[in-house]
Design an enzyme around this catalytic site. Structure first.
Site, PDB file in Angstrom:
ATOM      1  CB  SER A  45      -0.867   0.005   1.266  1.00  0.00           C
ATOM      2  OG  SER A  45      -1.526   1.251   1.399  1.00  0.00           O
TER       3      SER A  45
ATOM      4  CE1 TYR B 297      -4.117  -2.207   4.985  1.00  0.00           C
ATOM      5  CE2 TYR B 297      -3.333   0.037   4.661  1.00  0.00           C
ATOM      6  CZ  TYR B 297      -3.866  -1.128   4.153  1.00  0.00           C
ATOM      7  OH  TYR B 297      -4.120  -1.241   2.809  1.00  0.00           O
TER       8      TYR B 297
HETATM    9  P1  NAD Z   1     -11.534  -5.410   0.525  1.00  0.00           P
HETATM   10  O1  NAD Z   1     -11.850  -5.244   1.976  1.00  0.00           O
HETATM   11  O2  NAD Z   1     -12.573  -5.048  -0.480  1.00  0.00           O
HETATM   12  O3  NAD Z   1     -11.071  -6.893   0.241  1.00  0.00           O
HETATM   13  C1  NAD Z   1     -10.245  -7.581   1.120  1.00  0.00           C
HETATM   14  C2  NAD Z   1     -10.654  -9.042   1.067  1.00  0.00           C
HETATM   15  O4  NAD Z   1      -9.776  -9.762   1.940  1.00  0.00           O
HETATM   16  C3  NAD Z   1     -12.092  -9.296   1.564  1.00  0.00           C
HETATM   17  O5  NAD Z   1     -12.800 -10.069   0.614  1.00  0.00           O
HETATM   18  C4  NAD Z   1     -11.899 -10.025   2.881  1.00  0.00           C
HETATM   19  O6  NAD Z   1     -12.920 -10.974   3.143  1.00  0.00           O
HETATM   20  C5  NAD Z   1     -10.553 -10.704   2.649  1.00  0.00           C
HETATM   21  N1  NAD Z   1      -9.901 -11.041   3.916  1.00  0.00           N
HETATM   22  C6  NAD Z   1      -9.738 -10.247   4.999  1.00  0.00           C
HETATM   23  N2  NAD Z   1      -9.151 -10.936   5.982  1.00  0.00           N
HETATM   24  C7  NAD Z   1      -8.928 -12.187   5.518  1.00  0.00           C
HETATM   25  C8  NAD Z   1      -8.357 -13.357   6.068  1.00  0.00           C
HETATM   26  N3  NAD Z   1      -7.925 -13.407   7.329  1.00  0.00           N
HETATM   27  N4  NAD Z   1      -8.288 -14.465   5.294  1.00  0.00           N
HETATM   28  C9  NAD Z   1      -8.756 -14.445   4.024  1.00  0.00           C
HETATM   29  N5  NAD Z   1      -9.315 -13.375   3.449  1.00  0.00           N
HETATM   30  C10 NAD Z   1      -9.399 -12.265   4.201  1.00  0.00           C
HETATM   31  O7  NAD Z   1     -10.180  -4.572   0.306  1.00  0.00           O
HETATM   32  P2  NAD Z   1      -9.560  -3.887  -1.001  1.00  0.00           P
HETATM   33  O8  NAD Z   1      -9.714  -2.433  -0.833  1.00  0.00           O
HETATM   34  O9  NAD Z   1      -9.997  -4.552  -2.250  1.00  0.00           O
HETATM   35  O10 NAD Z   1      -8.019  -4.204  -0.745  1.00  0.00           O
HETATM   36  C11 NAD Z   1      -7.340  -5.270  -1.382  1.00  0.00           C
HETATM   37  C12 NAD Z   1      -5.859  -5.123  -1.087  1.00  0.00           C
HETATM   38  O11 NAD Z   1      -5.398  -3.844  -1.549  1.00  0.00           O
HETATM   39  C13 NAD Z   1      -5.525  -5.153   0.406  1.00  0.00           C
HETATM   40  O12 NAD Z   1      -4.271  -5.781   0.591  1.00  0.00           O
HETATM   41  C14 NAD Z   1      -5.421  -3.698   0.774  1.00  0.00           C
HETATM   42  O13 NAD Z   1      -4.611  -3.492   1.905  1.00  0.00           O
HETATM   43  C15 NAD Z   1      -4.776  -3.158  -0.483  1.00  0.00           C
HETATM   44  N6  NAD Z   1      -4.966  -1.717  -0.674  1.00  0.00           N
HETATM   45  C16 NAD Z   1      -6.206  -1.207  -0.908  1.00  0.00           C
HETATM   46  C17 NAD Z   1      -6.349   0.158  -1.095  1.00  0.00           C
HETATM   47  C18 NAD Z   1      -7.670   0.795  -1.389  1.00  0.00           C
HETATM   48  O14 NAD Z   1      -7.725   2.056  -1.455  1.00  0.00           O
HETATM   49  N7  NAD Z   1      -8.746   0.058  -1.598  1.00  0.00           N
HETATM   50  C19 NAD Z   1      -5.216   0.992  -1.004  1.00  0.00           C
HETATM   51  C20 NAD Z   1      -3.982   0.421  -0.750  1.00  0.00           C
HETATM   52  C21 NAD Z   1      -3.870  -0.949  -0.590  1.00  0.00           C
END
Ligand code: NAD
Length: 251
Positions: A148, A161
Site C-alpha cells: 500500500s 496496517y
Molecule cells: P476489501 O476489503 O474489499 O477486500 C479484502 C478481502 O480480503 C475481503 O474479501 C476479505 O474478506 C478478505 N480477507 C480479509 N481478511 C482475511 C483473512 N484473514 N483471510 C482471508 N481473506 C481475508 O479490500 P480492497 O480495498 O480490495 O483491498 C485489497 C488489497 O489492496 C488489500 O491488501 C489492501 O490493503 C490493499 N490496498 C487497498 C487500497 C484501497 O484504497 N482500496 C489501497 C492500498 C492498498
C-alpha cells in the site's frame, strides 16, 4: 490469446474489491484461478461467474490468512485441482480491522496489532512458503504482494496496517533475492486511494487535489498492474514495488 494462457493462479482476498476485479482480469487473460477468501459464498459465486463468462476454470476456496494450516490447505487444494501453480497473488488484508485501529501508536492495542500482522504479513509469508516448491517445479513463477502507499509513507491513523504493508515490501525483496535463481520473481504493488465501494468515493474525493491525475484510482488500475507483473512482459522485473497511486506520493 491471453497474456496468461495456461497459467495457474491463486488470488487471496478475491471475494471483493481489488482482488475480485484482479481475479476476473487474470481469468480473462487465460489463467485458471483459485479464488481464496474468508467469504466462501463470495468466492464461490465469483468463480461460477468466471467459469460461465470465459470458459476458463475457476474455483472458490475458503481460507483464513491468519491460520497457517488454512493457508497451506489453500495452496494444496489449488495444486490438486489444477496440477500446479504459476502465480501467487497475496492480496487479502485486514483492512476493515485496520480501520478500527483509528488510534495513534501511543494508544495501539497490541492484540489488534498482532492480528493485523498475522493476516497481512504472516499470511503472505506462509502462503509464499507453501507456494514456492510448486512455482519452482513449474520452472519458476511469480509472487505478487499487495502492499500500500501507506507502507511507503506512514499512515496517520492506522499504524499496524502501515507497518504490515511496509514489512511486505521487505518480504518481497527477500523472496526475490532468495528465489530468483530458481526462476521465481517476486514484486509488490502499492496502491494509493482506490475506490472499491461507491460509499467511499466522497471521503476519498477530498484527496483528489493531491493527485497528479484528474481522477481517483479504480480496482482495474491495480488489476492491470498485476496482469503486467504476472506476464512475460515483466520477466526482467523482480524485487520491485510498483506504486499505483495517480502520483499521490510523487510530490
Ligand atoms: P476489501 O476489503 O474489499 O477486500 C479484502 C478481502 O480480503 C475481503 O474479501 C476479505 O474478506 C478478505 N480477507 C480479509 N481478511 C482475511 C483473512 N484473514 N483471510 C482471508 N481473506 C481475508 O479490500 P480492497 O480495498 O480490495 O483491498 C485489497 C488489497 O489492496 C488489500 O491488501 C489492501 O490493503 C490493499 N490496498 C487497498 C487500497 C484501497 O484504497 N482500496 C489501497 C492500498 C492498498
Amino acid at each position: 490469446m491471453g497474456r496468461l494462457e495456461g497459467k495457474i493462479a491463486i488470488v487471496t482476498g478475491a471475494a471483493s474489491g481489488i482482488g475480485a476485479v484482479t481475479a476476473e482480469r487474470l481469468a480473462a487473460e487465460g489463467a485458471r484461478v483459485a479464488l481464496a477468501d474468508l467469504d466462501e459464498p463470495g468466492v464461490e459465486s465469483l468463480a461460477e461467474k468466471i467459469r460461465g463468462a470465459g470458459g476458463t476454470h475457476a474455483i472458490g476456496i475458503r481460507a483464513d490468512l491468519a491460520d497457517p494450516a488454512s493457508v497451506r490447505a489453500m495452496v494444496a487444494a489449488t495444486v490438486e485441482e489444477f496440477g500446479g501453480l504459476d502465480l501467487l497473488h497475496n492480496n487479502a488484508a485486514a483492512t476493515a480491522l485496520a480501520s478500527s485501529l483509528d488510534v495513534p501508536v501511543a494508544e495501539a492495542d497490541p492484540e489488534v496489532w498482532d492480528r493485523t500482522m498475522r493476516v497481512n504479513l504472516s499470511g503472505a509469508m506462509v502462503a509464499t512458503q507453501a507456494a514456492l516448491p510448486h512455482l519452482i517445479a513449474r520452472g519458476g513463477g511469480c509472487v505478487i504482494n499487495t502492499s500500500s502507499a501507506a507502507g511507503l509513507s506512514g499512515d496517520l491513523s492506522h499504524p499496524a496496517y502501515a507497518a504490515s504493508k511496509a514489512a511486505l515490501i521487505s518480504l518481497t525483496r527477500s523472496v526475490a533475492t532468495q528465489a530468483g535463481r530458481s526462476g521465481v520473481r517476486c514484486n509488490a504493488i502499492a496502491p494509493g486511494l482506490i475506490i472499491t465501494r461507491p460509499e467511499r468515493e466522497d471521503a476519498y474525493r477530498v484527496m483528489l487535489p493531491h493527485h497528479l491525475t484528474t481522477r481517483l484510482g479504480r480496482p482495474e488500475d491495480v488489476a492491470s498492474a498485476v496482469v503486467f507483473l504476472a506476464s512475460d512482459e515483466a520477466s526482467f522485473i523482480t524485487g520491485q514495488t510498483l506504486v499505483v497511486d495517480g502520483g499521490l506520493l510523487a510530490h
